[in-house]
Write an enzyme that holds these catalytic residues in place. Sequence first.
Site, PDB file in Angstrom:
ATOM      1  N   CYS A 176     -15.080   0.520  -0.442  1.00  0.00           N
ATOM      2  CA  CYS A 176     -14.700   0.407   0.973  1.00  0.00           C
ATOM      3  C   CYS A 176     -13.938   1.611   1.512  1.00  0.00           C
ATOM      4  O   CYS A 176     -14.419   2.303   2.403  1.00  0.00           O
ATOM      5  CB  CYS A 176     -13.885  -0.863   1.164  1.00  0.00           C
ATOM      6  SG  CYS A 176     -14.770  -2.308   0.601  1.00  0.00           S
ATOM      7  N   PHE A 200       0.821  -1.227   0.000  1.00  0.00           N
ATOM      8  CA  PHE A 200       0.000   0.000   0.000  1.00  0.00           C
ATOM      9  C   PHE A 200       0.846   1.264   0.000  1.00  0.00           C
ATOM     10  O   PHE A 200       0.519   2.262   0.636  1.00  0.00           O
ATOM     11  CB  PHE A 200      -1.038  -0.038   1.142  1.00  0.00           C
ATOM     12  CG  PHE A 200      -2.195  -0.913   0.760  1.00  0.00           C
ATOM     13  CD1 PHE A 200      -2.007  -2.279   0.591  1.00  0.00           C
ATOM     14  CD2 PHE A 200      -3.440  -0.389   0.492  1.00  0.00           C
ATOM     15  CE1 PHE A 200      -3.040  -3.100   0.174  1.00  0.00           C
ATOM     16  CE2 PHE A 200      -4.486  -1.207   0.065  1.00  0.00           C
ATOM     17  CZ  PHE A 200      -4.278  -2.563  -0.091  1.00  0.00           C
TER      18      PHE A 200
END
Length: 499
Positions: free
Chosen positions: A297, A286
């Site tokens: 989300c 990430f």
Amino acid sequence: MNKRKGARQYTPENLKIAVIGVGHVGLPTALCLAELGWEVIGADQDEDKIRQMKAGKSPFYEPGLQTLLTQHLASGRFSVTSDVASAIDAATVLFICVGTPQGENGEADLSQIEVIARLIAQHLNGYKLIVEKSTVPAVTSLWIKRTILRFAMAQRRLEGGGLNQSTAPAEIDELPPAPDFDVASNPEFLQEGKAVDNFFCPDRIVVGVESARGQEILEAIYRPLKRPIVVTGLTTAELIKHAANAFLSMKISYINMVADICEAVGADVNLVASGLGLDPRIGPDFLSAGIGYGGYCFPKDLRAFAYLAEKHGVRGSLLREVERINLERVDRFLDKLYKALWIVQEKTIGVWGLSFKPNTDDIREAPSLRIVEALVKDGARLRLYDPQAMQRMRQVFPEQQGQITYCSSPYQACEGAHAVLLLTEWEEFQSLDLHRVASLMELPILLDGRNALDPEKAVRAGLEYISIGRNNATPIPEVYQAQHSPAVQELGVNAPAWR
Ligand code: UGA
């Protein structure tokens, strides 16, 4: 939670599972549980979706899902129904996987969960474990418990002795027996595009419980996976999920901010990310800079978490800034395009990738939506391509003669284009023949919104390559190097864009 002596063994013979809500969380969960050997009913009020599944077709694209659906409709371990009440009647364990969309002010809208809780209250025909799986703010499970209890007790009062609901408790001689159920929180950590793999190989399974029985059942269900199980209370489990999604969003916005600094000072964000990620306290995942996160989300969960914090008097400014940085990504990316092309009106722009991430056909909150909208507004002619998401995109931006064209390959999308934008890092784009790409384009300008391609290869193919937070290697013809006009530099424009 202390284990009970002589606790019952839970097996597929004595434990049926219902998964209520068969979307991107519910359907992979249901089919993977069936694959583990459990008998599962998938229930959803969306009759079209159920009809499609009964006909053997997955309602959305997710790697591995279609195979599991075919396999377990045939094995009999998976069935579907639009009669949610009958699924509740038939099962002992009820996984709630309905949507928790964004409500006003960013607060999570939990109305679908409340409807299911009330329905469950009417169908407590024996012990049930109600497992909350949708991402919800802290204390939702306690609300579910309270709602079921209240509505079930009200119904029992009505059924027993002809009492009506307005009867005050003090006037009741004998209260009906309390319904037998437990509530648990078992947040999912499935990523779209990898949901089946994530299910079978989770980093952890979080089980928030309030009773030994609930814990035993969930441990029995997940035991075959042989993965670490973190047992907590209900509210802590809910918080783990929200905090995880907010933290991951924060990591992405952080690296995107670092990318902007890299651009300003001439550093390479991919290398900065590699250098950061090798520190085990930070980790490599990430940290891919780009046009920002999308999907169903992160955007809504971050807002709901900030809302939750502020509701309880905790400053949510850190989370708000994460969101602000993310929203700005698309504008910064479009700026790069405008700097390269100056005017986009009447120009042809190819777009590679529409889904919010690779390996899914999901376009919810995808950066592509805002980019396409802005370019259509500015009068560009768009040639769109995505391996899976074009059907969904067509519903938002229908084909329009001369303005929006859906293409059957990435090459077709760049025919006659003045620029191509890479918005989703599908593997297919990484193995394209970039020489061919350059030769098909009117102006060979490639903006890589995901840093998915090798800048040197792109440049060698003759493309002007513009990416995020990296020195944008551009084949500047000698004539431009010699002239190197300060006026052009002031505009922040790469010289070849003026050809
Ligand atoms: C996310 C979480 O990763 C899951 O753990 C969680 O279960 C799920 O939300 C959920 O709450 O249901 P998902 O939204 O499917 O999963 O996809 P991610 O892989 O997390 O990607 C989210 C977005 O972040 C995508 O738009 C992706 O392109 C972007 N991203 C991701 C980046 O921009 N940079 C990165 O380094 C990683």
